[in-house]
Design a protein around this motif. Sequence first.
Motif, mmCIF file in Angstrom:
data_model
loop_
_atom_site.group_PDB
_atom_site.id
_atom_site.type_symbol
_atom_site.label_atom_id
_atom_site.label_comp_id
_atom_site.label_asym_id
_atom_site.label_seq_id
_atom_site.Cartn_x
_atom_site.Cartn_y
_atom_site.Cartn_z
ATOM 1 N N PHE A 168 8.013 21.990 -23.871
ATOM 2 C CA PHE A 168 8.133 20.546 -23.697
ATOM 3 C C PHE A 168 6.858 19.862 -24.139
ATOM 4 C CE2 PHE A 168 5.673 18.942 -20.146
ATOM 5 C CZ PHE A 168 5.223 20.117 -19.578
ATOM 6 N N SER A 169 7.021 18.623 -24.481
ATOM 7 C CA SER A 169 5.875 17.930 -25.051
ATOM 8 C C SER A 169 5.391 16.799 -24.177
ATOM 9 C CB SER A 169 6.238 17.387 -26.426
ATOM 10 O OG SER A 169 7.375 16.555 -26.335
ATOM 11 N N GLY B 299 6.161 14.219 -20.389
ATOM 12 C CA GLY B 299 6.900 14.043 -19.158
ATOM 13 C C GLY B 299 6.253 12.959 -18.348
ATOM 14 N N ASP B 300 6.991 12.416 -17.405
ATOM 15 C CA ASP B 300 6.358 11.470 -16.509
ATOM 16 C C ASP B 300 6.821 11.718 -15.085
ATOM 17 O OD1 ASP B 300 8.863 9.635 -16.359
ATOM 18 O OD2 ASP B 300 8.404 9.820 -18.488
ATOM 19 N N PHE B 301 5.999 11.238 -14.192
ATOM 20 C CA PHE B 301 6.215 11.458 -12.772
ATOM 21 C C PHE B 301 6.307 10.124 -12.071
ATOM 22 C CE2 PHE B 301 4.066 15.146 -14.275
ATOM 23 C CZ PHE B 301 4.536 16.193 -13.519
ATOM 24 N N ALA B 302 7.066 10.082 -10.996
ATOM 25 C CA ALA B 302 7.005 8.951 -10.093
ATOM 26 C C ALA B 302 6.998 9.515 -8.680
ATOM 27 C CB ALA B 302 8.188 8.018 -10.302
ATOM 28 N N ARG C 5 10.771 13.404 -11.761
ATOM 29 C CA ARG C 5 10.107 13.879 -12.963
ATOM 30 C C ARG C 5 11.114 13.981 -14.083
ATOM 31 N NH1 ARG C 5 6.547 19.397 -12.928
ATOM 32 N NH2 ARG C 5 6.300 19.625 -15.153
ATOM 33 N N ARG D 72 4.116 25.942 -28.314
ATOM 34 C CA ARG D 72 5.485 25.524 -28.014
ATOM 35 C C ARG D 72 6.502 26.330 -28.779
ATOM 36 N NH1 ARG D 72 3.672 19.424 -27.986
ATOM 37 N NH2 ARG D 72 3.078 19.316 -25.793
ATOM 38 N N MET E 120 4.507 5.403 -7.383
ATOM 39 C CA MET E 120 3.270 5.611 -8.132
ATOM 40 C C MET E 120 3.599 6.484 -9.335
ATOM 41 S SD MET E 120 -0.281 7.204 -6.755
ATOM 42 C CE MET E 120 0.352 8.862 -6.774
ATOM 43 N N ALA F 151 2.693 8.642 -12.969
ATOM 44 C CA ALA F 151 1.698 9.434 -13.682
ATOM 45 C C ALA F 151 2.345 10.012 -14.933
ATOM 46 C CB ALA F 151 1.186 10.571 -12.799
#
Lengths: 230, 230
Positions: free
Chosen positions: A171-172, A174-177, A204, B18, B226, B228
């Motif tokens: 994977f290249s 990603g984002d988180f909350a 995610r 990758r 929040m 990230a």
Amino acid sequence: MTAITWQSVQAEALRRIRSREWPPGGQIPHEADLAEELGCARATVNRALRDLAEAGLLERRRKAGTRVPLNPVRKATLDIPIIRQDVEGRGQAYGYRLILRDTTLPPPEIRSLLKLKPKQTLIHILALHLAEAMPFCLEDRWVNPDAVPEFADADLSAISANEWLVQNAAFSAGDFAFGASAATAEAATHLNCPSGAPLFTVERTTWAAALPITAVCLSYAPGYKMRAEI
Amino acid sequence: MTAITWQSVQAEALRRIRSREWPPGGQIPHEADLAEELGCARATVNRALRDLAEAGLLERRRKAGTRVPLNPVRKATLDIPIIRQDVEGRGQAYGYRLILRDTTLPPPEIRSLLKLKPKQTLIHILALHLAEAMPFCLEDRWVNPDAVPEFADADLSAISANEWLVQNAAFSAGDFAFGASAATAEAATHLNCPSGAPLFTVERTTWAAALPITAVCLSYAPGYKMRAEI
DNA sequence: GGCGCTATTATGTGCATACATATTAATCCT
DNA sequence: AGGATTAATATGTATGCACATAATAGCGCC
């Protein structure tokens, strides 16, 4: 005489920032001057200041020079281990139970999150991670079989989807909350907590280039805290 | 011919990781070989690989060489702005209200968190941050007057304790804990939400060397997330 | 005065080299 | 064998230099 390293230059710069010798909002001497003053090469100063800038403690712009920001946006670093390692890192025994595995149409919010076409079906996984045989984290995951065809054949009784994907899916981005939500009746059952209990959640999404791989919502058992350092 | 930069070397390394050309658990060629193969200096390869190692995508050890970790512990970077900037960054009008300011003995959990002596009094602040006049975040803070004597005279009606400390207190280290908790009756009143509602919380302690500066618990209004990126 | 070009300047990066340091592998000694 | 010493090696870092690049400041022109 102690040797000059980029770390020692950085420490000195930090000291000057904290002591307000270099006041907030103010410009600091440029690299060449600092190098001469501290008796090292400009590259060494550059390395030290670049690192501080990456941490948000300095602002650097070509030609404009380097200044101490008035309102530093500090950067904290979060380690994102696989859940098994998170549990084992706490010195607890890890356990894992697959609850559900299905291939269906995702709900609209997942579909839009992953920017899918209307009729695209996904693999739906529900699994419980355990620490010392107690519920630790509920994993609610949707996987795009087009992105990782081999996932359909993965044996998810032995290894969690979380771990399988980390090991097998390139994977290249990603984002988180991170947030909080009330335990649904189902989540409460699995996590062995009252319905409505406040749960720390991590949402995610993961992408390989423009191809969506997976969207996951992790709901941690009450009391869980995620730690970070600055 | 396109120029070789450390970014291009890094991109090529990422591609090989990758594509599993460099398989997980496997060793990769050493810097000198890569430099020759890619036609650049070893320092350039070093810069590229060092950055990848910092992000958790490679493991490097002297003499042992560089390998692709089997279970990469990815590092996510969190921006920690002051709350006003967080609100304004969402395009909303920021507001702020000081609710309480007192000097008292802290509760035992704060005292042990900050490793204080039994009779040490702290300044206790309770404040509400607003976004578009709606409750955004409740700040419950304890400040050590020994660490920042000027804080006692700060005008906290104009500027939040959060912002004042960022601008005026030199600090060297801190840690965060993110979690979820149920809104207490008092928090529910201030945040205008039902008592018991799940709140996203950030606990933070800040230190100047060995001197504790402040401990704060931020409770965000329901729905807050929040974010990230990786 | 105001606009646009240009010179200047601070940081960004690449390279070749040298040496430092950590760690492993090899070797020697008992 | 086994433990301690030594050599080999990959990464880590410092340096001096050159040139690239971005952004400002100053100048000239209209």
